[in-house]
Design an enzyme around this catalytic site. Structure first.
Site, PDB file in Angstrom:
ATOM      1  N   ARG A 130       0.840  -1.316   0.066  1.00 61.24           N
ATOM      2  CA  ARG A 130       0.011  -0.118  -0.070  1.00 61.24           C
ATOM      3  C   ARG A 130       0.785   1.287  -0.111  1.00 61.24           C
ATOM      4  O   ARG A 130       0.464   2.396   0.315  1.00 61.24           O
ATOM      5  CB  ARG A 130      -0.949   0.085   1.242  1.00 61.24           C
TER       6      ARG A 130
ATOM      7  N   GLY B 193     -12.187  -1.966  -3.219  1.00 62.37           N
ATOM      8  CA  GLY B 193     -10.737  -1.888  -3.027  1.00 62.37           C
ATOM      9  C   GLY B 193     -10.432  -1.570  -1.656  1.00 62.37           C
ATOM     10  O   GLY B 193     -11.127  -1.910  -0.873  1.00 62.37           O
ATOM     11  N   CYS B 194      -9.262  -0.910  -1.716  1.00 61.55           N
ATOM     12  CA  CYS B 194      -8.481  -0.566  -0.471  1.00 61.55           C
ATOM     13  C   CYS B 194      -9.634   0.226   0.306  1.00 61.55           C
ATOM     14  O   CYS B 194     -10.206   1.214  -0.174  1.00 61.55           O
ATOM     15  CB  CYS B 194      -7.340   0.220  -0.464  1.00 61.55           C
ATOM     16  N   PHE B 195     -10.052   0.064   1.625  1.00 61.04           N
ATOM     17  CA  PHE B 195     -11.016   0.749   2.304  1.00 61.04           C
ATOM     18  C   PHE B 195     -10.833   2.030   2.764  1.00 61.04           C
ATOM     19  O   PHE B 195     -11.538   2.950   3.043  1.00 61.04           O
ATOM     20  CB  PHE B 195     -11.608   0.006   3.474  1.00 61.04           C
ATOM     21  N   TRP B 196      -9.455   2.502   2.635  1.00 59.08           N
ATOM     22  CA  TRP B 196      -9.217   3.731   2.971  1.00 59.08           C
ATOM     23  C   TRP B 196      -9.891   4.746   1.910  1.00 59.08           C
ATOM     24  O   TRP B 196     -10.435   5.846   2.467  1.00 59.08           O
ATOM     25  CB  TRP B 196      -7.466   4.221   2.765  1.00 59.08           C
TER      26      TRP B 196
END
Length: 220
Positions: free
Chosen positions: A4, A43-46
């Site tokens: 990441r 996708g990435c939860f951020w």
């Protein structure tokens, strides 16, 4: 497990990039009650959390896991790609201020690429798939109708692979994942992958934009 932290320098300014213009849902009936809950995986939860924290009418956006069971709902285990979980965000909202269909429209327009299977940006694996987890039969019908509408409109050249999956529950992610974009806007991954999505929300959906994000924890 996908990295990441790509080695990229922070951009001098945020460019939303090409914005996908998607039509409003043809099917978007009103929901009853003062609050409602939506669960999306993109996708990435951020970044998913970061976008919906800026949507007017959203009262809470929590990063977590959905699709698997409680025993496997932790970051390291989900990262194996073998749990059935996807990184997801649970969105609580006021249906009188923002509809489920509007949230879906934002999801497909600025949050996720619905044509890449088990992949979003630099992240690979089933835990990064795009998925809709309806919490009511009405949400399921709206999501299925909207995916069919977008497919018929050929908004993307490639077919839509986002699935409407059975909701099995939601498990909040570890505290250090919550409000990540708000807390660390200069983090290279956020700068490169997620700040453009937040800017795209502001540009493409001004009537749904809120400048002050709603956060899980106080951010000073």
């Amino acid at each position: 497990m996908a990295t990441r932290s790509p080695a990229v320098a922070p951009a001098p300014r945020v460019d939303p990039g090409p914005i996908v213009r998607v039509p409003a849902p043809a099917v978007d009936p009103a929901e009853a009650g003062k609050t409602a809950t939506a669960v999306f995986a993109g996708g990435c939860f951020w970044g998913v959390q970061g976008v919906f924290q800026h949507v007017d009418g959203v009262t809470s956006a929590v990063s977590g896991y959905s699709g698997g069971n409680a025993q496997s709902a932790d970051y390291e285990t989900v990262g194996t790609g073998a749990t059935g979980h996807a990184e997801a965000v649970k969105i609580t909202y006021d249906p009188k201020r923002v509809s489920y269909g509007a949230l879906l429209r934002i999801f497909f327009a600025v949050v996720a690429d619905p044509t890449t299977l088990n992949r979003q940006g630099p992240d690979r694996g089933t835990q990064y798939r795009t998925a809709i987890f309806p919490t009511t039969p009405q949400q399921k019908a709206v999501a299925q109708a909207y995916i069919a509408q977008l497919g018929a409109a050929k908004v993307w050249k490639a077919p839509i692979v986002t699935r409407v999956e059975r909701y099995r529950g939601f498990y909040p992610a570890e505290k250090y994942h919550q409000d990540f974009l708000v807390r660390k806007p200069d983090y290279p991954y956020i700068v490169y992958n997620d700040l453009p999505k937040v800017e795209a929300l502001r540009v493409a959906f001004p009537t749904h934009w809120r400048k002050q994000p709603v956060t899980v924890y106080p951010v000073g």
